[in-house]
Design a protein around this motif. Structure first.
Motif, PDB file in Angstrom:
ATOM      1  N   UNK A 316       0.784  -1.235   0.000  1.00  0.00           N
ATOM      2  CA  UNK A 316       0.000   0.000   0.000  1.00  0.00           C
ATOM      3  C   UNK A 316       0.812   1.280   0.000  1.00  0.00           C
ATOM      4  N   UNK A 317       2.134   1.172   0.065  1.00  0.00           N
ATOM      5  CA  UNK A 317       2.979   2.376   0.067  1.00  0.00           C
ATOM      6  C   UNK A 317       3.514   2.617  -1.351  1.00  0.00           C
ATOM      7  N   UNK A 318       3.169   3.750  -1.962  1.00  0.00           N
ATOM      8  CA  UNK A 318       3.570   3.999  -3.361  1.00  0.00           C
ATOM      9  C   UNK A 318       5.096   4.005  -3.532  1.00  0.00           C
ATOM     10  N   UNK A 319       5.542   3.563  -4.706  1.00  0.00           N
ATOM     11  CA  UNK A 319       6.970   3.506  -5.031  1.00  0.00           C
ATOM     12  C   UNK A 319       7.224   4.356  -6.273  1.00  0.00           C
ATOM     13  N   UNK A 320       8.279   5.177  -6.230  1.00  0.00           N
ATOM     14  CA  UNK A 320       8.745   5.815  -7.464  1.00  0.00           C
ATOM     15  C   UNK A 320      10.260   5.697  -7.538  1.00  0.00           C
ATOM     16  N   UNK A 321      10.861   6.304  -8.544  1.00  0.00           N
ATOM     17  CA  UNK A 321      12.275   6.060  -8.828  1.00  0.00           C
ATOM     18  C   UNK A 321      12.979   7.374  -9.137  1.00  0.00           C
ATOM     19  N   UNK A 322      14.184   7.542  -8.591  1.00  0.00           N
ATOM     20  CA  UNK A 322      15.006   8.727  -8.895  1.00  0.00           C
ATOM     21  C   UNK A 322      16.235   8.273  -9.682  1.00  0.00           C
ATOM     22  N   UNK A 323      16.327   8.746 -10.921  1.00  0.00           N
ATOM     23  CA  UNK A 323      17.489   8.459 -11.765  1.00  0.00           C
ATOM     24  C   UNK A 323      18.383   9.683 -11.788  1.00  0.00           C
ATOM     25  N   UNK A 324      19.689   9.460 -11.647  1.00  0.00           N
ATOM     26  CA  UNK A 324      20.666  10.536 -11.827  1.00  0.00           C
ATOM     27  C   UNK A 324      21.348  10.303 -13.168  1.00  0.00           C
ATOM     28  N   UNK A 325      21.178  11.246 -14.091  1.00  0.00           N
ATOM     29  CA  UNK A 325      21.841  11.154 -15.387  1.00  0.00           C
ATOM     30  C   UNK A 325      22.833  12.304 -15.487  1.00  0.00           C
ATOM     31  N   UNK A 326      24.011  12.007 -16.020  1.00  0.00           N
ATOM     32  CA  UNK A 326      25.073  13.013 -16.132  1.00  0.00           C
ATOM     33  C   UNK A 326      25.736  12.910 -17.495  1.00  0.00           C
ATOM     34  N   UNK A 327      26.269  14.022 -17.954  1.00  0.00           N
ATOM     35  CA  UNK A 327      27.068  13.975 -19.172  1.00  0.00           C
ATOM     36  C   UNK A 327      28.461  13.456 -18.822  1.00  0.00           C
ATOM     37  N   UNK A 328      29.013  12.663 -19.735  1.00  0.00           N
ATOM     38  CA  UNK A 328      30.288  11.998 -19.442  1.00  0.00           C
ATOM     39  C   UNK A 328      31.456  12.714 -20.109  1.00  0.00           C
ATOM     40  N   UNK A 335      23.596   7.149 -17.681  1.00  0.00           N
ATOM     41  CA  UNK A 335      22.924   6.907 -16.398  1.00  0.00           C
ATOM     42  C   UNK A 335      23.976   6.613 -15.331  1.00  0.00           C
ATOM     43  N   UNK A 336      23.974   7.392 -14.257  1.00  0.00           N
ATOM     44  CA  UNK A 336      24.924   7.174 -13.160  1.00  0.00           C
ATOM     45  C   UNK A 336      24.326   6.252 -12.101  1.00  0.00           C
ATOM     46  N   UNK A 337      23.074   6.486 -11.749  1.00  0.00           N
ATOM     47  CA  UNK A 337      22.441   5.643 -10.726  1.00  0.00           C
ATOM     48  C   UNK A 337      20.929   5.772 -10.843  1.00  0.00           C
ATOM     49  N   UNK A 338      20.254   4.775 -10.303  1.00  0.00           N
ATOM     50  CA  UNK A 338      18.795   4.844 -10.199  1.00  0.00           C
ATOM     51  C   UNK A 338      18.393   4.082  -8.953  1.00  0.00           C
ATOM     52  N   UNK A 339      17.579   4.715  -8.119  1.00  0.00           N
ATOM     53  CA  UNK A 339      17.141   4.090  -6.867  1.00  0.00           C
ATOM     54  C   UNK A 339      15.623   4.138  -6.783  1.00  0.00           C
ATOM     55  N   UNK A 382      13.074   1.805 -17.247  1.00  0.00           N
ATOM     56  CA  UNK A 382      13.359   3.019 -16.472  1.00  0.00           C
ATOM     57  C   UNK A 382      14.639   3.686 -16.967  1.00  0.00           C
ATOM     58  N   UNK A 383      15.675   2.875 -17.222  1.00  0.00           N
ATOM     59  CA  UNK A 383      16.944   3.435 -17.703  1.00  0.00           C
ATOM     60  C   UNK A 383      16.765   4.125 -19.052  1.00  0.00           C
ATOM     61  N   UNK A 403      23.907  17.596 -15.422  1.00  0.00           N
ATOM     62  CA  UNK A 403      23.338  16.499 -14.625  1.00  0.00           C
ATOM     63  C   UNK A 403      21.890  16.833 -14.303  1.00  0.00           C
ATOM     64  N   UNK A 404      21.069  15.790 -14.251  1.00  0.00           N
ATOM     65  CA  UNK A 404      19.648  15.948 -13.966  1.00  0.00           C
ATOM     66  C   UNK A 404      19.183  14.826 -13.040  1.00  0.00           C
ATOM     67  N   UNK A 405      18.339  15.163 -12.091  1.00  0.00           N
ATOM     68  CA  UNK A 405      17.634  14.161 -11.300  1.00  0.00           C
ATOM     69  C   UNK A 405      16.265  13.971 -11.939  1.00  0.00           C
ATOM     70  N   UNK A 406      15.958  12.760 -12.382  1.00  0.00           N
ATOM     71  CA  UNK A 406      14.709  12.504 -13.107  1.00  0.00           C
ATOM     72  C   UNK A 406      13.860  11.537 -12.285  1.00  0.00           C
ATOM     73  N   UNK A 407      12.695  12.005 -11.875  1.00  0.00           N
ATOM     74  CA  UNK A 407      11.788  11.188 -11.064  1.00  0.00           C
ATOM     75  C   UNK A 407      10.793  10.479 -11.977  1.00  0.00           C
ATOM     76  N   UNK A 408      10.777   9.156 -11.876  1.00  0.00           N
ATOM     77  CA  UNK A 408       9.949   8.315 -12.735  1.00  0.00           C
ATOM     78  C   UNK A 408       9.035   7.442 -11.884  1.00  0.00           C
ATOM     79  N   UNK A 409       8.000   6.919 -12.518  1.00  0.00           N
ATOM     80  CA  UNK A 409       7.094   5.997 -11.827  1.00  0.00           C
ATOM     81  C   UNK A 409       6.718   4.861 -12.779  1.00  0.00           C
TER      82      UNK A 409
END
Length: 455
Positions: A316-328, A335-339, A382-383, A403-409
């Motif tokens: 019952x607890x909603x889940x979403x995702x934070x991706x950190x994307x950066x230029x290399x 994509x650097x990380x996604x949690x 997601x990636x 760099x951008x923090x991208x919130x996805x669901x």
């Protein structure tokens, strides 16, 4: 081929005059650097004519203490060097300036508050890669735009005069500070005078992002229906189409001020307000009464109204995702990380500040109500979405982002949705560092700065 990363030694006063530097003789031969005649030494906005003294069997550079201080260097360091024959210029760098919101000179161990650990980590990453970094606030910007005051680290934090940098990373966390005339003029003038590059140069607001991306046919599939709430008719229209809608402050962050509106029956509505302690509920017997309750808030807050989504959840607890994307290091998005972020009890937003918890994508999906091939495909989807959205921001919003923090669901059918994009991803000290390791996100920031400065 000689390596471009060299040890730069600052030597005692009186050995070298300000108009001379020592350099390994192999560099002079390889780059055809003339002896005995002046060449330009460049470090960020600093320019100074010097003669190069060759040193046999030596692969570094030596400069006098007085010259080093004019360059903003207070101790020996490691930098990269590059010589261009066409303009007889020996460039050392890259010199990176990080624009931060505030400092506290009295707090010698933590002058930058919760981002001090990140700043020290960036110093270490620069040392490892051959770069130099300093930190400055809007109050450190001077009128001449060639020099300013900056914080550097050498056995502790200290403030010294420094040249304007090759690359500015805008880490300001306040729109008010970012819009200050001296900040805007500094960004404009350093670009114009010194060819400095500024990345993450502006905040993004939610309406700007959705209005830009909706023009891209490849990205529309990620976008929930979304409008700026301009009046009662917009609210009526959205509530007639969707059983649940969200009102989000266009310029909000950390889940602050979000309102979830649910239609209970033909003309009865429930509004849930996100607070630090949990969710506050209110019922309204009609859309007009609901709108009247919002009218006061709308005088000071601009809201985006967004289609409610049936997100995957864990018990019952909603889940979403934070991706950190950066230029290399080649200037391409990666994509650097996604949690995964799971909302806390009694909350409908997942931010850590609201009691949310972090986990890996696989862990969260495995515990959620998503199953079968939808669960297996989720990480890859997601990636892909994060990278496509980052490229879309670059293509459709006229500003430079690194760099951008991208919130996805994910919804119950496994479809990916965009929630929001943050151009100033958090760097607070809430991620413990293990064995003083430098996080990939920090290393990547230096790599991209090197790419921008052509080092």
């Amino acid at each position: 081929m000689l390596k471009s990363k060299v040890a730069v030694q600052v030597i005692s006063p009186g050995i070298l005059p300000d108009d001379a530097i020592m350099l390994g003789d192999a560099y002079l031969r390889q780059w055809k650097i003339p002896q005995g005649q002046p060449i330009m030494l460049k470090f960020g906005a600093f320019r100074h004519y010097v003669k190069v003294v060759p040193v046999e069997r030596f692969d570094g550079m030596r400069i006098g203490q007085s010259l080093a201080r004019k360059m903003g260097l207070i101790s020996s360091t490691t930098l990269r060097i590059r010589y261009r024959q066409e303009n007889a210029t020996l460039s050392v760098g890259p010199l990176i300036g990080v624009l931060i919101s505030r400092d506290d000179p009295e707090a010698r161990d933590r002058p930058f508050g919760t981002i001090t650990m990140f700043c020290k980590e960036l110093v270490d990453a620069c040392e490892a890669q051959g770069a130099h970094v300093y930190f400055f606030t809007p109050d450190h910007i001077t009128d001449n735009f060639n020099t300013l005051e900056g914080w550097v680290y050498s056995d502790g934090w200290r403030k010294v005069p420094v040249p304007a940098p090759d690359v500015v990373n805008n880490r300001l966390t306040s729109r008010k500070l970012e819009n200050r005339p001296n900040v805007q003029l500094f960004i404009k003038e350093t670009k114009h005078r010194h060819n400095s590059v500024v990345f993450n140069e502006k905040f993004l607001d939610k309406a700007e992002v959705f209005d830009a991306l909706v023009k891209d046919p490849a990205l529309v599939r990620y976008l929930p229906e979304s409008h700026v709430l301009r009046g009662l008719q917009v609210l009526k229209s959205m509530c007639s189409k969707h059983n649940t809608v969200f009102l989000k402050p266009v310029r909000g962050s950390l889940g602050k001020g979000i309102i979830r509106i649910s239609r209970l029956d033909t003309d009865s509505y429930s509004a849930q307000y996100a607070t630090t302690l949990g969710t506050r509920r209110q019922h309204f017997g009609g859309i007009d009464k609901l709108y009247a309750s919002l009218a006061g808030k709308m005088k000071t807050v601009r809201y985006q109204i967004q289609q409610g989504l049936h997100l995957i959840d864990i018990m019952g607890r909603p889940v979403d995702f934070r991706a950190l994307v950066q230029k290399n290091e080649t200037g391409k998005w990666a994509l650097t990380s996604i949690v995964a972020r799971t909302a806390g009890n009694h909350h409908f937003v997942s931010n850590l500040a609201r009691g949310g918890t972090l986990s890996t994508v696989k862990e969260a999906v495995a515990k959620s109500n998503l199953s079968g091939s939808n669960a297996q495909d989720a990480p890859g989807k997601l990636q892909r979405a994060a990278l496509e959205i980052a490229k879309g921001i670059d293509a459709h919003i006229p500003a430079h982002f690194g760099e951008l923090g991208i919130d996805l669901a994910l919804d119950a059918s496994g479809r990916v949705w965009l929630l929001e994009v943050n151009s100033k991803p958090s760097k607070n000290d809430n991620t413990p560092l293990q064995d003083k390791k430098i996080r990939p996100s920090v290393r990547n920031m230096v790599r991209y700065a090197r790419h921008l400065a052509e080092f």
